[in-house]
Motif scaffolding. Sequence first.
Motif, PDB file in Angstrom:
ATOM      1  N   GLY A  85       0.801  -1.224   0.000  1.00 19.66           N
ATOM      2  CA  GLY A  85       0.000   0.000   0.000  1.00 19.66           C
ATOM      3  C   GLY A  85       0.828   1.266   0.000  1.00 19.66           C
ATOM      4  O   GLY A  85       0.295   2.358  -0.168  1.00 19.66           O
ATOM      5  N   SER A  86       2.146   1.119   0.185  1.00 18.02           N
ATOM      6  CA  SER A  86       3.048   2.286   0.124  1.00 18.02           C
ATOM      7  C   SER A  86       3.726   2.423  -1.238  1.00 18.02           C
ATOM      8  O   SER A  86       4.578   3.287  -1.421  1.00 18.02           O
ATOM      9  N   SER A  87       3.351   1.586  -2.195  1.00 21.59           N
ATOM     10  CA  SER A  87       4.057   1.580  -3.486  1.00 21.59           C
ATOM     11  C   SER A  87       3.883   2.885  -4.243  1.00 21.59           C
ATOM     12  O   SER A  87       4.741   3.265  -5.046  1.00 21.59           O
TER      13      SER A  87
ATOM     14  N   VAL B  34      -9.466   3.537 -11.566  1.00 21.83           N
ATOM     15  CA  VAL B  34      -9.277   2.164 -11.098  1.00 21.83           C
ATOM     16  C   VAL B  34     -10.136   1.241 -11.949  1.00 21.83           C
ATOM     17  O   VAL B  34     -11.336   1.460 -12.106  1.00 21.83           O
ATOM     18  N   LEU B  35      -9.498   0.214 -12.503  1.00 24.77           N
ATOM     19  CA  LEU B  35     -10.200  -0.771 -13.321  1.00 24.77           C
ATOM     20  C   LEU B  35     -10.073  -2.127 -12.656  1.00 24.77           C
ATOM     21  O   LEU B  35      -8.987  -2.503 -12.202  1.00 24.77           O
ATOM     22  N   THR B  36     -11.178  -2.864 -12.567  1.00 22.90           N
ATOM     23  CA  THR B  36     -11.135  -4.170 -11.909  1.00 22.90           C
ATOM     24  C   THR B  36     -11.601  -5.264 -12.859  1.00 22.90           C
ATOM     25  O   THR B  36     -12.437  -5.041 -13.733  1.00 22.90           O
ATOM     26  N   HIS B  37     -11.041  -6.444 -12.654  1.00 27.73           N
ATOM     27  CA  HIS B  37     -11.453  -7.600 -13.444  1.00 27.73           C
ATOM     28  C   HIS B  37     -11.860  -8.728 -12.510  1.00 27.73           C
ATOM     29  O   HIS B  37     -11.539  -8.741 -11.320  1.00 27.73           O
TER      30      HIS B  37
ATOM     31  N   TYR C 110      -4.836   2.227 -11.858  1.00 26.71           N
ATOM     32  CA  TYR C 110      -4.554   0.983 -11.135  1.00 26.71           C
ATOM     33  C   TYR C 110      -5.477  -0.075 -11.747  1.00 26.71           C
ATOM     34  O   TYR C 110      -6.653   0.210 -12.028  1.00 26.71           O
ATOM     35  N   LEU C 111      -4.977  -1.297 -11.930  1.00 28.63           N
ATOM     36  CA  LEU C 111      -5.784  -2.362 -12.537  1.00 28.63           C
ATOM     37  C   LEU C 111      -5.480  -3.678 -11.826  1.00 28.63           C
ATOM     38  O   LEU C 111      -4.377  -4.189 -11.918  1.00 28.63           O
TER      39      LEU C 111
ATOM     40  N   GLY D  58      -8.302  -5.052  -0.608  1.00 33.29           N
ATOM     41  CA  GLY D  58      -6.875  -5.288  -0.489  1.00 33.29           C
ATOM     42  C   GLY D  58      -6.068  -4.075  -0.920  1.00 33.29           C
ATOM     43  O   GLY D  58      -6.109  -3.019  -0.280  1.00 33.29           O
ATOM     44  N   TRP D  59      -5.358  -4.218  -2.030  1.00 32.48           N
ATOM     45  CA  TRP D  59      -4.377  -3.218  -2.456  1.00 32.48           C
ATOM     46  C   TRP D  59      -4.995  -1.868  -2.801  1.00 32.48           C
ATOM     47  O   TRP D  59      -4.439  -0.822  -2.466  1.00 32.48           O
ATOM     48  N   PHE D  60      -6.146  -1.863  -3.468  1.00 32.11           N
ATOM     49  CA  PHE D  60      -6.794  -0.583  -3.768  1.00 32.11           C
ATOM     50  C   PHE D  60      -7.041   0.190  -2.478  1.00 32.11           C
ATOM     51  O   PHE D  60      -6.834   1.402  -2.410  1.00 32.11           O
ATOM     52  N   GLN D  61      -7.509  -0.535  -1.470  1.00 30.44           N
ATOM     53  CA  GLN D  61      -7.873   0.120  -0.214  1.00 30.44           C
ATOM     54  C   GLN D  61      -6.656   0.501   0.614  1.00 30.44           C
ATOM     55  O   GLN D  61      -6.589   1.612   1.147  1.00 30.44           O
TER      56      GLN D  61
END
Length: 951
Positions: free
Chosen positions: A523-525, A573-576, A543-544, A552-555
């Motif tokens: 999450g610090s990336s 943000v795009l999710t699959h 972000y995808l 997780g990572w989005f949050q």
Amino acid sequence: MRANAVKREPELQKFWAEEQIYETLSQENPGDVFVLHDGPPYANGDLHIGHALNKILKDIINKFQILQGRKVRYVPGWDCHGLPIELKVLQTLKPDQRQNLTPLKLRWKARDFALKTVDRQRSGFQRYGVWGDWENPYLTLQPEYEAAQIDVFGKMVLKGYIYRGHKPVYWSPSSQTALAEAELEYPEGHTSQSIYVSFAIASLSPDAQATLAQFMPGLKVAIWTTTPWTIPGNLAVSLNPDLTYAVVETANQDYWLVAADLVETLQRTFETPLIVKATLPGKALEHSTYRHPLFDREGPLVMGAYVTTESGTGLVHTAPGHGQEDYQVGQHYGLAVLSPVNGEGRFTAEAGPFEGLDVLNGGNEAVIQALQAAGSLLKQEAYAHKYPYDWRTKKPVILRATEQWFASVDGFRSAVLEAIAQVSWVPAQGENRITAMVSERSDWCISRQRNWGVPIPVFYEAETGEPLLNEATLKHIKTIIAEKGSDAWWEMSVADLLPEPYRSDGKNYLKGTDTMDVWFDSGSSWAAVVQQRHNLRYPADLYLEGSDQHRGWFQSSLLTSVAAEGVAPYKQVLTHGFVLDEQGRKMSKSLGNVVDPAIVIEGGKNQKEDPAYGADVLRLWVSSVDYASDVPLGKNILRQMADVYRKIRNTARFLIGNLHDFNPAIDAVPYSELPELDRYMLHRMTEVFGEVTDAFKSYQFFRFFQTVQNFCVVDLSNFYLDIAKDRLYISAANAQRRRSCQTILAIALENLARAIAPVLSHMAEDIWQALPYETEAASVFESGWLTMDAQWSQPDLAQIWSQLRQVRQEVNKVMEVARSSKQIGASLEAKVLLSVPNPQIKALLARFNPRADQASNGVDELRYFFLASQVELVESAAPIQTLDFHSEAEIATVGVIQAEGEKCDRCWNYSTQVGQDPQHPLLCDRCVPIVTSMISQGQIVQDEEGVWQPQ
């Protein structure tokens, strides 16, 4: 047609690498920088089909942006810390090796394991044809990354968002560490032993005295729980102040206090009548007390708005050390945080007779037996429900109060919700999902009781246990870690880790032993990569990841970025979804339905069962699915994708083959001189490639798949190229009708290569390298996006030709029937009769069959349009209707009969003029002058046997 992808694709990848195509375009493209920030996969196993879906989606987007002229900066990353890698390392060691394993040695082994996995996964991603800065990926174990992470943590500390607390957290006895919500899973099929228990009322509040005194001393509160092991930690019973509660009499003349709305339900549950004797509001019961059935203590009745009548009795057993809501209620009422369970998941001495029992294996049963012996157990039954499991060990977790470090989400929740609203979410429902999660989430437990991770850089005063964590200590530790990495925390002494004046002030400090949650790592990336690497833009453009990353990572990225910088780390943000088998089932080794991307590309041991498709077929599948939902994949789907791949390839192969003698700089025909059919095809290309462009811009790649497939099959193969063969094969080499057709083929070929390049990257490059003429761009990716001239768009022309294509479809139907009935063989054996009632369409068709005294462009005569030897327009449908082979449609009546004359040996058209020239008795009047010219120019010569051959 044989792509030989297993051999050819690596050759093309080598070409990209040697020519530095990505590296050059990412720096020298004229457009803005575009940053798709990579969510780091975990470095602890082989790649699976979900990895392929994710990385290929990212690559499609990046390559489209490159072709749009933008400077795409894609830095692949890996999540390298945490429990899963630590467990993998421990599994490789013998018991005696584990005993002698120091924290530092464990960290070294974990680092080596992670780096080897990174190398293996990197090779796999590159084989997919994914472009990026593979030589310089970001790894969460790199010192510069860890220092940036410490900086993010420090900013949150200084803003007051980090605190230490003794409160319940998800605890994994199997891993012996706290877990974040994102590290939990809820498998189907979990069953708990639920119990109904009675606690005897000890005293009544003044507000309840008048109503309930008559039922004392036998009045009891009835509670329900699915975690009997938490009863030793019980300190209160919660009621909803707004609910009505009832005293009910049982058949045994017991008096229970339950929610009035649940009386009927509870009668069915206990299979006994419950007679309501009195009612009162929940608020009136506040501060009444009860006696614990197993321990010598009393607890209060307290108010909790979270109590509902959806299940149970309307009264909730409350253990502040074993539940989030219990803890919050306990804090409000000043209750202790009792948690008589240790890190192994066993009862401690505070649990009295249960000490030493595993709470989940034996502890539950022992507590139930004790309650039964005490006369407090009302009912026991199995209860199937969702229960949290450790996502790595696949074993149940518990809620247990421990000293942990937390990020106070409450402190910046409103800012996070505002940031969410500023982000573009694809699909749109992603916004609602993450908004609900952030709105409802508790504070984030960021500490872990493990060795493989970034340390929480806190010191504790030896005598008081007070933590030392301030700007000076954080800055000092960040500097050390930036230089030496996080191993320094274990290698260096406390004195060396402390800045002045703390190292010399005479106090004795101890290093903290907790590491940070790996979700804090990844999450610090945004800070370690997007802000710092290569002047990348922050926030990132995109972000995808999979839809599970909303929790997780989005949050985690969102929380850290908003807390530290006040903005979301991403603009979009795009999710699959996830990959399922062809029956919609989750892939698993036990079902034998796992699709291994490596086998898809390279083939399996049994090539008939698992043929080698290459990466492009896998990439084509990714473009074909609506990835917003879960997507299917299996052997049948792969075969279908291979068929579509071959169709596109064969179309390109035909185009290339017919451009062997074409140089656009010399031979291209100006637009003004193109026949109408060719101008119509240019218009179709503006429509087709406009749709493709929009599909990529809107991330609807399935529209690209459908459009390109339709263009190759319907517009090119079945229509234009079918008609074009006569122009290409029969005309003189430099004839206008041939050169104009080649002009269209070259435009179609180059733009087809560009259009498929984001998806079918290897095929597109293969096409570009096979172009039979020179281009300025060495690679298809250097050629830019599609080239469309504004004058090509001719909607009126398209309307005309859509009608003509309808007539052609009708002709083809009758031709097919005649062929099936052996009336004709090839379509050139036919003569077509047409009756067209609409005068406008009839006039259009007549333009293609000019009288001898009218000028003709020699291209679009109807016989070439229908691939017949002759076409006749008749005034009445009557004679056609008498034919064996005819059809009647609204647009035209069509008939087919045998063509007149003889077959020309060269063009295979039937003509009454065949044999009219004594020098060429086998040729028609059209072919004679062409052949005569070729002979005079020495293009064909007669061999010793008198056969004409190309020179």
